[in-house]
Design an enzyme around this catalytic site. Structure first.
Site, PDB file in Angstrom:
ATOM      1  N   GLU A  59       0.907  -1.173  -0.092  1.00  0.00           N
ATOM      2  CA  GLU A  59      -0.178  -0.104  -0.151  1.00  0.00           C
ATOM      3  C   GLU A  59       0.791   1.265   0.092  1.00  0.00           C
ATOM      4  O   GLU A  59       0.566   2.305  -0.430  1.00  0.00           O
ATOM      5  CB  GLU A  59      -0.932  -0.340   1.198  1.00  0.00           C
ATOM      6  CG  GLU A  59      -2.155  -0.796   1.115  1.00  0.00           C
ATOM      7  CD  GLU A  59      -2.728  -1.201   2.435  1.00  0.00           C
ATOM      8  OE1 GLU A  59      -3.727  -0.530   2.673  1.00  0.00           O
ATOM      9  OE2 GLU A  59      -2.187  -1.895   3.295  1.00  0.00           O
ATOM     10  N   SER A 105      30.853  18.623  25.033  1.00  0.00           N
ATOM     11  CA  SER A 105      30.906  17.226  25.459  1.00  0.00           C
ATOM     12  C   SER A 105      30.623  17.161  26.950  1.00  0.00           C
ATOM     13  O   SER A 105      30.745  18.208  27.699  1.00  0.00           O
ATOM     14  CB  SER A 105      32.233  16.650  25.120  1.00  0.00           C
ATOM     15  OG  SER A 105      33.327  17.521  25.541  1.00  0.00           O
ATOM     16  N   GLU A 135      19.431   9.108  31.386  1.00  0.00           N
ATOM     17  CA  GLU A 135      18.942   8.546  29.924  1.00  0.00           C
ATOM     18  C   GLU A 135      20.459   7.746  29.487  1.00  0.00           C
ATOM     19  O   GLU A 135      21.292   7.678  30.049  1.00  0.00           O
ATOM     20  CB  GLU A 135      18.982   9.606  28.872  1.00  0.00           C
ATOM     21  CG  GLU A 135      17.703  10.526  29.105  1.00  0.00           C
ATOM     22  CD  GLU A 135      17.720  11.785  28.344  1.00  0.00           C
ATOM     23  OE1 GLU A 135      17.600  11.705  26.956  1.00  0.00           O
ATOM     24  OE2 GLU A 135      18.181  12.753  28.911  1.00  0.00           O
ATOM     25  N   LYS A 137      23.370   6.504  27.374  1.00  0.00           N
ATOM     26  CA  LYS A 137      24.463   7.349  26.441  1.00  0.00           C
ATOM     27  C   LYS A 137      24.534   6.168  25.220  1.00  0.00           C
ATOM     28  O   LYS A 137      25.198   5.069  25.471  1.00  0.00           O
ATOM     29  CB  LYS A 137      25.573   7.244  27.192  1.00  0.00           C
ATOM     30  CG  LYS A 137      26.770   8.253  26.550  1.00  0.00           C
ATOM     31  CD  LYS A 137      28.175   8.112  27.474  1.00  0.00           C
ATOM     32  CE  LYS A 137      28.974   9.028  26.858  1.00  0.00           C
ATOM     33  NZ  LYS A 137      29.496   8.173  25.690  1.00  0.00           N
ATOM     34  N   ASP A 139      26.285   4.617  21.656  1.00  0.00           N
ATOM     35  CA  ASP A 139      27.753   4.764  21.124  1.00  0.00           C
ATOM     36  C   ASP A 139      27.731   4.666  19.837  1.00  0.00           C
ATOM     37  O   ASP A 139      27.617   3.576  19.186  1.00  0.00           O
ATOM     38  CB  ASP A 139      28.324   3.298  21.605  1.00  0.00           C
ATOM     39  CG  ASP A 139      29.622   3.736  21.855  1.00  0.00           C
ATOM     40  OD1 ASP A 139      30.260   4.463  21.530  1.00  0.00           O
ATOM     41  OD2 ASP A 139      30.391   2.715  22.118  1.00  0.00           O
ATOM     42  N   ARG A 158      28.916  16.301  14.947  1.00  0.00           N
ATOM     43  CA  ARG A 158      29.488  17.234  16.014  1.00  0.00           C
ATOM     44  C   ARG A 158      30.861  17.916  15.964  1.00  0.00           C
ATOM     45  O   ARG A 158      31.041  18.926  16.168  1.00  0.00           O
ATOM     46  CB  ARG A 158      29.623  16.421  17.366  1.00  0.00           C
ATOM     47  CG  ARG A 158      29.927  17.202  18.394  1.00  0.00           C
ATOM     48  CD  ARG A 158      29.837  16.558  19.921  1.00  0.00           C
ATOM     49  NE  ARG A 158      30.541  17.543  20.850  1.00  0.00           N
ATOM     50  CZ  ARG A 158      31.922  17.509  21.192  1.00  0.00           C
ATOM     51  NH1 ARG A 158      32.827  16.814  20.391  1.00  0.00           N
ATOM     52  NH2 ARG A 158      32.116  18.270  21.809  1.00  0.00           N
ATOM     53  N   GLU A 192      21.936  10.818  18.468  1.00  0.00           N
ATOM     54  CA  GLU A 192      23.059  10.120  18.067  1.00  0.00           C
ATOM     55  C   GLU A 192      22.819   9.193  17.001  1.00  0.00           C
ATOM     56  O   GLU A 192      21.557   8.386  17.041  1.00  0.00           O
ATOM     57  CB  GLU A 192      23.269   9.108  19.428  1.00  0.00           C
ATOM     58  CG  GLU A 192      24.579   8.392  19.295  1.00  0.00           C
ATOM     59  CD  GLU A 192      25.725   9.153  19.759  1.00  0.00           C
ATOM     60  OE1 GLU A 192      25.801  10.396  19.659  1.00  0.00           O
ATOM     61  OE2 GLU A 192      26.917   8.740  19.766  1.00  0.00           O
ATOM     62  N   TYR A 240      18.040  13.643  21.756  1.00  0.00           N
ATOM     63  CA  TYR A 240      18.199  13.668  23.347  1.00  0.00           C
ATOM     64  C   TYR A 240      18.222  15.230  23.742  1.00  0.00           C
ATOM     65  O   TYR A 240      18.233  15.602  24.767  1.00  0.00           O
ATOM     66  CB  TYR A 240      19.001  12.765  23.730  1.00  0.00           C
ATOM     67  CG  TYR A 240      20.469  12.973  23.220  1.00  0.00           C
ATOM     68  CD1 TYR A 240      21.073  12.265  22.204  1.00  0.00           C
ATOM     69  CD2 TYR A 240      21.131  13.921  23.771  1.00  0.00           C
ATOM     70  CE1 TYR A 240      22.132  12.555  21.633  1.00  0.00           C
ATOM     71  CE2 TYR A 240      22.477  14.359  23.307  1.00  0.00           C
ATOM     72  CZ  TYR A 240      23.036  13.415  22.341  1.00  0.00           C
ATOM     73  OH  TYR A 240      24.159  13.535  21.706  1.00  0.00           O
ATOM     74  N   LYS A 304      21.537  14.240  33.836  1.00  0.00           N
ATOM     75  CA  LYS A 304      21.356  15.904  33.774  1.00  0.00           C
ATOM     76  C   LYS A 304      20.591  16.529  35.141  1.00  0.00           C
ATOM     77  O   LYS A 304      19.573  15.872  35.486  1.00  0.00           O
ATOM     78  CB  LYS A 304      20.800  16.371  32.296  1.00  0.00           C
ATOM     79  CG  LYS A 304      21.825  15.937  31.309  1.00  0.00           C
ATOM     80  CD  LYS A 304      20.969  16.225  30.113  1.00  0.00           C
ATOM     81  CE  LYS A 304      21.792  15.954  28.747  1.00  0.00           C
ATOM     82  NZ  LYS A 304      21.092  15.995  27.544  1.00  0.00           N
ATOM     83  N   LYS A 328      30.346   6.466  32.463  1.00  0.00           N
ATOM     84  CA  LYS A 328      30.920   5.360  31.672  1.00  0.00           C
ATOM     85  C   LYS A 328      30.846   3.972  32.342  1.00  0.00           C
ATOM     86  O   LYS A 328      31.587   3.922  33.393  1.00  0.00           O
ATOM     87  CB  LYS A 328      32.256   5.617  30.941  1.00  0.00           C
ATOM     88  CG  LYS A 328      32.128   7.033  29.996  1.00  0.00           C
ATOM     89  CD  LYS A 328      31.999   6.476  28.587  1.00  0.00           C
ATOM     90  CE  LYS A 328      33.434   6.542  28.126  1.00  0.00           C
ATOM     91  NZ  LYS A 328      33.610   6.294  26.526  1.00  0.00           N
ATOM     92  N   CYS A 420      63.950 -19.024  17.225  1.00  0.00           N
ATOM     93  CA  CYS A 420      63.144 -18.084  16.631  1.00  0.00           C
ATOM     94  C   CYS A 420      62.327 -18.774  15.527  1.00  0.00           C
ATOM     95  O   CYS A 420      62.581 -19.685  14.660  1.00  0.00           O
ATOM     96  CB  CYS A 420      64.253 -17.116  16.017  1.00  0.00           C
ATOM     97  SG  CYS A 420      63.153 -16.089  14.983  1.00  0.00           S
ATOM     98  N   CYS A 423      63.797 -17.532  12.082  1.00  0.00           N
ATOM     99  CA  CYS A 423      64.905 -17.997  11.342  1.00  0.00           C
ATOM    100  C   CYS A 423      65.588 -19.215  11.928  1.00  0.00           C
ATOM    101  O   CYS A 423      66.530 -19.754  11.511  1.00  0.00           O
ATOM    102  CB  CYS A 423      65.857 -16.987  11.352  1.00  0.00           C
ATOM    103  SG  CYS A 423      66.680 -16.459  13.100  1.00  0.00           S
ATOM    104  N   CYS A 436      65.614 -12.964  19.569  1.00  0.00           N
ATOM    105  CA  CYS A 436      66.244 -13.565  18.514  1.00  0.00           C
ATOM    106  C   CYS A 436      67.521 -12.893  18.321  1.00  0.00           C
ATOM    107  O   CYS A 436      67.594 -11.754  18.064  1.00  0.00           O
ATOM    108  CB  CYS A 436      65.521 -13.674  17.081  1.00  0.00           C
ATOM    109  SG  CYS A 436      66.334 -14.256  15.755  1.00  0.00           S
ATOM    110  N   CYS A 441      67.799 -12.146  10.859  1.00  0.00           N
ATOM    111  CA  CYS A 441      66.696 -12.546  10.743  1.00  0.00           C
ATOM    112  C   CYS A 441      65.467 -11.596  10.027  1.00  0.00           C
ATOM    113  O   CYS A 441      65.325 -10.509  10.400  1.00  0.00           O
ATOM    114  CB  CYS A 441      66.056 -12.878  12.216  1.00  0.00           C
ATOM    115  SG  CYS A 441      64.484 -13.569  12.547  1.00  0.00           S
TER     116      CYS A 441
HETATM  117 ZN   LIG Z   1      65.196 -14.774  13.906  1.00  0.00          ZN
END
Ligand SMILES: [Zn+2]
Length: 676
Positions: A59, A105, A135, A137, A139, A158, A192, A240, A304, A328, A420, A423, A436, A441
């Site tokens: 529709e 920020s 609220e 946050k 990411d 931003r 965001e 927000y 806030k 955080k 090693c 080598c 080594c 090498c």
């Molecule tokens: Zn080596």
């Protein structure tokens, strides 16, 4: 009705959209067109914002097609026509845009104590308990939408808070925000841009290149020069904040939230109004619990002060509003199986174990490798192949293994290598590390050449790791001094090297013959001598000769040189092959230059530590800018540090600076200082 498009094609196809003057004559015949726009917008709002579709796609599509046809016939497109929400042609670059009001920020807290301290500060200021909002946050990528005369005119990122990038064409592909609103003044709202986790999963099912992380996916979708790519990734925006209104009436957070809802902006349903500190802490706890099951990637909560007048009284520091706080959550941890450990050989011959993991999702990113520092780290953490290990995503790029949670019957001890892997040479064990000893090498030489040519070292433009690999493999180059013997004929044998590239790289090699002394000290690659220590050494000794004759006492007197590094420096210069190589470099014409010019500027007298990620500068650039203005850069926070420049995701250095009461500045302040 203001602002009708004059062109007969969907205007979003143009890079720049300009409104024509209003054509009264045609409007009458366009009543059906107007009606269609209104119906389709109502349906889209029900579908994308209210999550409550009332008609079928069929529709919707039928009416949409009818509208398209009418628009083509009339040559007019209403500013709020849903046909505007299509990806236009790719753009060449993002234009800069200065925000009407600065987008602040938020100050961050990472512990309950810090959060409580904030709430106590507010209470003290207000003289009583006050109301807060809590609220999620999200990411993703912060965007700012501008409306004038009730119509959407622009979307920007931003950026640094003052200047962002114009992403109007990209944001126009998002269907869940209103193109027209009831408010007729100038308005800037903030939201965001996110890619919901379910949308990301769906996208990845068929994507040629799956997106690993919802945050990067959102930023990558909006900051994509091709709006069609934005449209494919289906970002969404949760609003927000009301950042600016031309009537300037201060809004409480609840008023702003209601205003956004009323004007048709999508807000996230969870919105807590708290009357006390305890209610705030419990709302934050709810978010911390619920965030693992909601469809949007979050990394914290935003608290806030609700009262608009109290906010005004509290004001802001040069960085943050004093009335808000981002809380955080700790970096997330997850367990997974350790599949294998491989040992990588670095330029000094040091072997570093790298853990290969069964890929696992961690805070929205797929993690398949993690660092282990050395063999001691492996035994201390009891890490075994086939066992289940605990992985944490830290601020670093590569996640780290915290420990082992479970061993199984098939779990296998990780052998300490004796030879090693590259080598086959028998390894030396020095302190906690394996080395080594073979100077020839291959991975060692490649890494050493790559380091020598790198930007902060000799800065040989156009020289890459692959160049180093080819030079070692095909030309038998084994040390930096060999680079100065290369001829055009030699380079022509390398893959991808044509006339122009050969000429450029030979010029760059020639140019590298007069490096600054500190760049040269850094370039020769003494274990433990980074860029900061190299500067320290250059400033103290002023010539290679003096440095080579330095004693242990001379060396450890320097702020950025410890005992281990001092010994490494002494051993390095005592080595016969090093001596021969330094002589060969001098013979080739490499002459480091020490300049005693004292730089003066806004950072004079400051000992500066950089931490976290900067948005607008590479770390090396920022260091250079500070030094050019008289500052001294340090690698870690000490009692001598006077200033910390903290970018995003700043970690322990920032915490230490706060503890020591050292002045901390953010990127915006840094930029302002540069302009002084
Ligand atoms: Zn080596």
């Amino acid at each position: 009705m203001k602002g009708i498009y004059s062109k007969g094609v969907a205007p979003a196809r143009h890079e720049k959209q300009s409104f024509s003057t209003f054509n009264r004559g045609k409007v009458k015949s366009m009543s059906r067109q107007r009606e269609l726009v209104d119906i389709l917008n109502k349906w889209a709002h029900e579908y994308y914002v209210l999550d409550n579709p009332t008609v079928s796609d069929k529709e919707y599509d039928a009416l949409y097609d009818e509208l398209r046809k009418l628009e083509e016939e009339s040559g007019e497109v209403y500013p709020d026509s849903p046909t505007r929400r299509v990806g236009g042609e790719p753009i060449k670059g993002f234009e800069k845009h200065t925000h009407i009001a600065r987008l602040f920020s938020l100050d961050k807290s990472v512990s309950e104590e810090e959060l409580t301290a904030f709430l106590t500060r507010v209470e003290k200021f207000a003289g009583k308990e006050t109301e807060y909002t809590v609220e999620y946050k999200f990411d993703g990528l912060t965007v700012c939408l501008t409306y004038e005369n009730g119509a959407f005119v622009r979307a920007t990122t931003r950026g640094n808070g003052t200047v962002g990038e114009d992403v109007t064409a990209q944001v126009l592909t998002i269907k869940s925000f209103p193109l027209t609103i009831g408010y007729k003044g100038t308005l800037e709202v903030r939201g965001e841009a996110v890619i919901r986790l379910s949308v990301l999963d769906e996208y990845n099912k068929t994507a040629a290149e799956p997106l690993k992380n919802a945050r990067n996916a959102a930023a990558g979708a909006i900051r994509n020069l091709d709006p069609k790519v934005t449209a494919l990734r289906k970002p969404d925006i949760y609003f927000y904040d009301v950042n600016y209104t031309s009537d300037g009436a201060p809004m409480s957070q609840t008023t702003a939230h209601e205003f956004l809802k009323k004007e048709g902006f999508k807000v996230y349903p969870y919105f807590a109004v708290c009357k006390s500190k305890d209610e705030v802490l419990s709302a934050v706890a709810t978010i911390e619990r619920e965030r693992k099951i909601i469809d949007v990637l979050t990394d914290g909560a935003v608290i806030k002060v609700n009262d608009a007048l109290l906010r005004e009284e509290m004001g802001s520091t040069d960085k943050f509003p004093r009335w808000a706080m981002a809380y955080k959550f700790e970096a997330e941890e997850v367990t997974t199986l350790l599949k294998d450990v491989i040992w990588q050989v670095g330029r000094t011959g040091k072997l570093t174990p790298l853990a290969l993991l069964d890929p696992v999702d961690l805070g929205g990113a797929t993690v398949s490798r993690a660092t282990l520092n050395n063999y001691g780290d492996i035994t201390r953490k009891d890490v075994k192949i086939g066992s289940r290990v605990l992985v944490r995503r830290s601020n670093e790029v590569i996640p780290e293994i915290l420990g082992t949670t479970e061993h199984y019957a098939h779990s296998k001890e990780i052998d300490k290598p004796t030879v090693c892997p590259a080598c086959g040479a028998a390894l030396d064990e020095i302190g906690a590390h394996l080395f080594c000893p073979n100077r020839l090498c291959t991975p060692r030489i490649v890494a050493a050449l790559d380091h020598y040519a790198s930007k902060n070292a000799m800065n040989i433009d156009g020289f890459s790791e692959s160049t180093a690999e080819q030079l070692v493999g095909k030309m038998s180059v084994t040390k930096p001094s060999d680079l100065y013997k290369l001829t055009a004929e030699d380079l022509a044998q390398l893959e991808g090297f044509k006339d122009k590239k050969i000429k450029n790289i030979l010029t760059a090699i020639e140019k590298s013959k007069t490096p600054t002394l500190d760049a040269f000290i850094y370039a020769i690659g003494v274990e433990g001598v980074g860029r900061v220590a190299a500067k320290d050494l250059a400033a103290r000794f002023k010539s290679m000769e003096n440095l080579q004759n330095a004693t242990f006492e001379d060396l450890i007197a320097l702020e950025n040189v410890g005992e281990i590094t001092a010994n490494a420096i002494l051993a390095h210069f005592a080595d016969d092959e090093t001596k021969a190589e330094l002589a060969a470099l001098a013979e080739a014409g490499v002459q480091p230059v020490w300049s005693d010019e004292k730089k003066e500027g806004v950072f004079s007298g400051e000992s500066v530590v950089l931490t976290g990620t900067l948005t607008n500068f590479k770390r090396s650039e920022a260091q250079k800018l500070i030094e050019e203005r008289g500052g001294v850069c340090q690698s870690s926070v000490t009692a001598k540090t006077t200033l910390v420049l903290a970018g995003e995701e700043a970690g322990s250095k920032l915490a230490k600076a706060q503890k020591l009461g050292i002045k901390i500045i953010d990127e915006a302040t840094f930029k302002a200082m540069l302009e002084e």
